[in-house]
Enzyme design. Structure first.
Site, PDB file in Angstrom:
ATOM      1  N   LEU A 124      12.804 -19.569  -4.558  1.00  0.00           N
ATOM      2  CA  LEU A 124      11.707 -18.807  -4.000  1.00  0.00           C
ATOM      3  C   LEU A 124      10.578 -18.768  -4.761  1.00  0.00           C
ATOM      4  O   LEU A 124      10.741 -18.655  -6.013  1.00  0.00           O
ATOM      5  CB  LEU A 124      12.273 -17.370  -3.664  1.00  0.00           C
TER       6      LEU A 124
ATOM      7  N   ASP B 169       0.788  -1.199   0.046  1.00  0.00           N
ATOM      8  CA  ASP B 169       0.044   0.141   0.106  1.00  0.00           C
ATOM      9  C   ASP B 169       0.931   1.250   0.029  1.00  0.00           C
ATOM     10  O   ASP B 169       1.772   1.212   0.378  1.00  0.00           O
ATOM     11  CB  ASP B 169      -1.054  -0.026   1.273  1.00  0.00           C
TER      12      ASP B 169
ATOM     13  N   HIS C  52       2.862   3.752  -8.564  1.00  0.00           N
ATOM     14  CA  HIS C  52       2.749   2.401  -9.051  1.00  0.00           C
ATOM     15  C   HIS C  52       4.305   1.820  -9.708  1.00  0.00           C
ATOM     16  O   HIS C  52       4.782   0.745  -9.646  1.00  0.00           O
ATOM     17  CB  HIS C  52       1.805   2.067 -10.118  1.00  0.00           C
TER      18      HIS C  52
HETATM   19  C1  LIG Z   1      -1.568  -6.236 -11.851  1.00  0.00           C
HETATM   20  C2  LIG Z   1      -1.139  -5.225 -11.125  1.00  0.00           C
HETATM   21  C3  LIG Z   1       0.364  -5.254 -10.614  1.00  0.00           C
HETATM   22  C4  LIG Z   1       0.646  -3.949  -9.806  1.00  0.00           C
HETATM   23  C5  LIG Z   1       1.957  -3.713  -9.471  1.00  0.00           C
HETATM   24  N1  LIG Z   1       2.266  -2.436  -8.990  1.00  0.00           N
HETATM   25  C6  LIG Z   1       1.246  -1.498  -8.396  1.00  0.00           C
HETATM   26  C7  LIG Z   1       0.484  -1.839  -7.137  1.00  0.00           C
HETATM   27  C8  LIG Z   1       1.400  -2.396  -5.938  1.00  0.00           C
HETATM   28  C9  LIG Z   1       2.669  -2.106  -5.824  1.00  0.00           C
HETATM   29  C10 LIG Z   1       3.679  -2.858  -6.861  1.00  0.00           C
HETATM   30  C11 LIG Z   1       3.588  -2.436  -8.349  1.00  0.00           C
HETATM   31  N2  LIG Z   1       3.047  -4.738  -9.786  1.00  0.00           N
HETATM   32  N3  LIG Z   1       4.268  -4.654  -9.453  1.00  0.00           N
HETATM   33  C12 LIG Z   1       4.734  -5.866  -9.862  1.00  0.00           C
HETATM   34  C13 LIG Z   1       3.452  -6.628 -10.645  1.00  0.00           C
HETATM   35  C14 LIG Z   1       3.746  -8.060 -11.221  1.00  0.00           C
HETATM   36  C15 LIG Z   1       2.598  -8.751 -11.348  1.00  0.00           C
HETATM   37  C16 LIG Z   1       2.439 -10.127 -11.885  1.00  0.00           C
HETATM   38  C17 LIG Z   1       3.839 -10.734 -12.303  1.00  0.00           C
HETATM   39  F1  LIG Z   1       3.665 -11.660 -12.772  1.00  0.00           F
HETATM   40  C18 LIG Z   1       5.029  -9.913 -12.451  1.00  0.00           C
HETATM   41  C19 LIG Z   1       4.931  -8.514 -11.829  1.00  0.00           C
HETATM   42  C20 LIG Z   1       2.507  -5.804 -10.636  1.00  0.00           C
HETATM   43  N4  LIG Z   1       1.155  -6.148 -11.134  1.00  0.00           N
END
Ligand SMILES: CCc1cc(N2CCCCCC2)n2ncc(-c3ccc(F)cc3)c2n1
Length: 255
Positions: free
Chosen positions: A146, A35, A52
């Site tokens: 991991l 968050d 983000h």
């Molecule tokens: C689908 C929304 C989302 C948002 C997001 N944020 C935004 C909100 C939270 C903070 C982290 C950055 N991240 N960061 C990595 C991924 C990610 C997801 C799957 C994967 F296989 C590899 C990377 C990610 N996915």
């Protein structure tokens, strides 16, 4: 940087005092509600998507560190079913982050023997997001290091309702007897059936609530909350959470 417990690599000298380094193991499964990305951007008069993007860099940093110290499973709450209510432009950006992350990080994930898994309603994601996820999960499925488990389009209550439906169908089709339904059986029908329950839950940015995250799985989990915004979260904050976990376990050991 603190090095932990019994499971750190042989060549590293433990930098924490004796009564911790000998007494408590590392948490095997750490879950994080990431968050504070929007607030991080707002503090800097930047658009929310900048938060983000910075948060994605923190995912990479913490995945590397978790791999380095020997954590077994890292579950990251990346997108909840409630997040669809955000502006379309923000949702579209978020749905592009898995590609941004994996296009640059998948080779390193392979080198580090890290396995990528996801939990949530994958079919509800855009096709391009599903494609990069499927590719990463396929490419890393035999990795034994991991487990990097992303919760995407995930909601715990929906997960439990789906498990109930599948169990009822099994009973109605005669494949399962009512008396054989117990907590272990329910675990097998949840999206986390391939994972141990989380030992430690971390939530950043000062929010103190679960937000429909792993409600069943967190029954015996230690919770650690921090005001730190996710983009500012780093190895030191992560180490602080793990040390707090180890201290709690030490006390519960009846000392
Ligand atoms: C689908 C929304 C989302 C948002 C997001 N944020 C935004 C909100 C939270 C903070 C982290 C950055 N991240 N960061 C990595 C991924 C990610 C997801 C799957 C994967 F296989 C590899 C990377 C990610 N996915």
């Amino acid at each position: 940087m603190k090095i932990f417990g019994k499971k750190q690599k042989k060549q590293e000298h433990s930098l924490i005092d004796d009564d911790l380094s000998n007494s408590e193991l590392l948490p095997s499964h750490i879950a994080i509600i990431m968050d504070g990305n929007g607030r991080w951007a707002k503090k800097r008069a930047l658009p929310r998507i900048a938060g983000h993007h910075e948060g994605m860099k923190t995912v990479r940093k913490i995945a590397r560190f978790a791999d380095h110290i020997g954590i077994k499973v890292l579950t990251l709450y990346a997108f909840s079913t409630e997040n669809w209510k955000r502006p379309k432009s923000e949702v579209d950006y978020l749905m592009g982050l898995p590609e941004k992350f994996l296009n640059s990080f998948l080779p390193e994930l392979m080198e580090r023997n890290i396995r990528v898994t996801m939990m949530g309603n994958k079919e509800g994601l855009p096709k391009h997001t599903q494609a990069v996820l499927n590719n990463a999960m396929e490419k890393t499925k035999n990795n034994t290091g991991l487990i990097l488990n992303f919760a995407m389009n995930y909601g715990s209550r929906a997960e439990i309702v789906q498990a109930m439906k599948e169990i009822i169908n099994e009973v109605n089709s005669g494949n399962l007897a009512i008396e054989d339904i117990n907590e272990f059986k329910v675990n097998q029908y949840l999206m986390t059936s391939h994972l141990p329950e989380p030992d430690l839950l971390i939530r950043t940015s000062g929010e103190v609530r679960l937000s429909n995250f792993m409600l069943w799985q967190l029954a015996y989990t230690e919770f650690w909350f921090t005001d730190t915004l996710w983009p500012d979260f780093n190895e030191s904050t992560f180490s602080e959470a793990i040390t707090a976990y180890q201290n709690r376990n030490r006390r519960y050991g009846g000392l």
